[in-house]
Design an enzyme around this catalytic site. Structure first.
Site, PDB file in Angstrom:
ATOM      1  N   ASP A  33      35.643  40.780  34.326  1.00 25.27           N
ATOM      2  CA  ASP A  33      34.406  40.639  35.123  1.00 25.27           C
ATOM      3  C   ASP A  33      33.682  42.229  35.083  1.00 25.27           C
ATOM      4  O   ASP A  33      32.607  42.275  35.599  1.00 25.27           O
ATOM      5  CB  ASP A  33      34.648  40.168  36.418  1.00 25.27           C
ATOM      6  CG  ASP A  33      34.094  38.704  36.523  1.00 25.27           C
ATOM      7  OD1 ASP A  33      33.387  38.277  35.643  1.00 25.27           O
ATOM      8  OD2 ASP A  33      34.520  38.116  37.781  1.00 25.27           O
ATOM      9  N   GLN A  48      36.938  34.478  41.708  1.00 27.22           N
ATOM     10  CA  GLN A  48      35.859  33.853  41.918  1.00 27.22           C
ATOM     11  C   GLN A  48      35.325  34.334  43.184  1.00 27.22           C
ATOM     12  O   GLN A  48      35.768  34.219  44.032  1.00 27.22           O
ATOM     13  CB  GLN A  48      35.968  32.371  41.924  1.00 27.22           C
ATOM     14  CG  GLN A  48      34.559  31.352  41.917  1.00 27.22           C
ATOM     15  CD  GLN A  48      33.698  31.849  40.622  1.00 27.22           C
ATOM     16  OE1 GLN A  48      34.045  31.871  39.574  1.00 27.22           O
ATOM     17  NE2 GLN A  48      32.538  32.225  40.909  1.00 27.22           N
ATOM     18  N   LYS A  68      34.443  27.429  33.595  1.00 25.05           N
ATOM     19  CA  LYS A  68      35.205  28.909  32.928  1.00 25.05           C
ATOM     20  C   LYS A  68      36.301  28.337  32.373  1.00 25.05           C
ATOM     21  O   LYS A  68      36.791  28.619  31.179  1.00 25.05           O
ATOM     22  CB  LYS A  68      35.362  29.703  33.641  1.00 25.05           C
ATOM     23  CG  LYS A  68      34.080  30.573  34.146  1.00 25.05           C
ATOM     24  CD  LYS A  68      34.015  31.418  35.502  1.00 25.05           C
ATOM     25  CE  LYS A  68      32.826  31.994  35.916  1.00 25.05           C
ATOM     26  NZ  LYS A  68      32.945  32.860  37.134  1.00 25.05           N
TER      27      LYS A  68
END
Ligand code: NAD
Length: 283
Positions: free
Chosen positions: A120, A97, A53
């Site tokens: 997200d 994460q 990422k």
């Protein structure tokens, strides 16, 4: 029939080139898109995801910050850092994460992220907005899947769509997006009684299960579009999806491979969301 292979790397490359141009235009006006990625612990798969990422951000000309904590860090330390990032004008997207270690309340951590930086799309307010058909951020993996349909010219209106898996990060938002696109949606899961009945009538089948080669050719309607979200590591170290690619490609009209399918598109849509957040902040 041999299925058309939906190439996630090629689609990702095309979209990322466009994002790079948009990021440069924004930077010229004084705003460089910025993403902060928080990793707690040493899970090897999570380390790889975070590294990829951050690398994708740098390649696209974004600012990125990787923040790593030991597995036993106190949750308050992470929450305090998130509060700082919420107030940091260089940062437009914040990603934690998952999974977090067991002593964390994951929901509380996700709720601590400012809704306008929740790239997200996991904050309850953003989940609600998606449900209402007015998403602020679309969760990256299902967002990437929708891009495959767009690219392949699959009109979802009136189609029978079956999603296998009901997780908050893939299955549920996927079902919602398909529903908003006009498909008739069935969500199957570990307690579904007759999975075959459902999968055999799917024009569009999305597998997000986490079980290698679970979906076989016998489960697929001839001519279906099959999207494989799964990422599984086999004993020999190779990656494979939730779909038995070799068998299903002989039945389906189109299929995503693993690797090289949904995976690269997930990171691509993270860039899309971060860019959008930066563009909104600059307005
Ligand atoms: P999860 O474990 O949270 O959910 C799995 C789902 O599969 C559950 O809802 C469960 O009910 C269902 N399931 C399990 N066994 C089943 C069975 N026998 N029949 C029907 N349904 C069954 O997993 P997740 O986070 O949704 O991820 C699913 C897969 O997708 C994993 O392999 C994960 O690694 C992968 N993934 C890939 C990406 C990507 O970028 N490609 C992103 C996220 C997740």
């Amino acid at each position: 029939m041999t299925a058309k292979i939906l190439d996630g790397n090629a689609l990702a490359q095309k979209l990322r080139a466009d994002f790079k141009t948009r990021a440069e235009a924004l930077a010229a006006r004084g705003t460089r898109p910025g993403l902060a990625v928080i990793l707690v612990g040493e899970d090897p798969a999570s380390q790889v995801y975070v590294r990829n990422k951050v690398a994708a951000c740098e390649k696209a000309g974004f600012h990125s910050e990787k923040i790593v904590y030991a597995p036993d860090v106190a949750p308050q330390v992470v929450l305090d850092r998130i509060a700082e990032l919420n107030a940091d004008p260089k940062i437009h997207g914040i990603l934690v994460q998952l999974p977090l270690p067991k002593h964390f309340d994951s929901d509380a951590v996700l709720e601590a992220i400012a809704v306008e930086k929740d790239v997200d799309g996991f904050h309850a307010e953003n989940v609600g907005a998606l449900m209402q058909g007015q998403p602020r951020f679309i969760p990256c993996t299902p967002y990437g899947v929708m891009k495959f349909f767009e690219e392949a010219g699959v009109d979802l209106k009136g189609k029978e769509a079956v999603v296998i898996g009901r997780s908050n990060i893939v299955g549920k938002p996927m079902a919602m997006l398909l529903l908003h696109a006009g498909a008739t949606v069935t969500v199957c899961h570990s307690q579904t009684q007759d999975l075959l009945f459902h999968t055999r009538r799917a024009d569009v089948l999305v597998a997000a299960i986490g079980k290698p080669k679970f979906v076989t050719a016998a489960m697929v309607k001839p001519g279906a579009v099959v999207i494989d979200v799964g990422i599984n590591r086999l004993p020999d170290g190779k990656l494979c999806g939730d779909v038995d690619f070799d068998g299903v490609k002989e039945v389906a009209a189109a299929i995503t491979p693993v690797p090289g399918g949904v995976g690269p598109m997930t990171i691509t849509m993270l860039l899309a969301n971060t860019l959008e957040a930066a563009e909104r902040a600059a307005q």
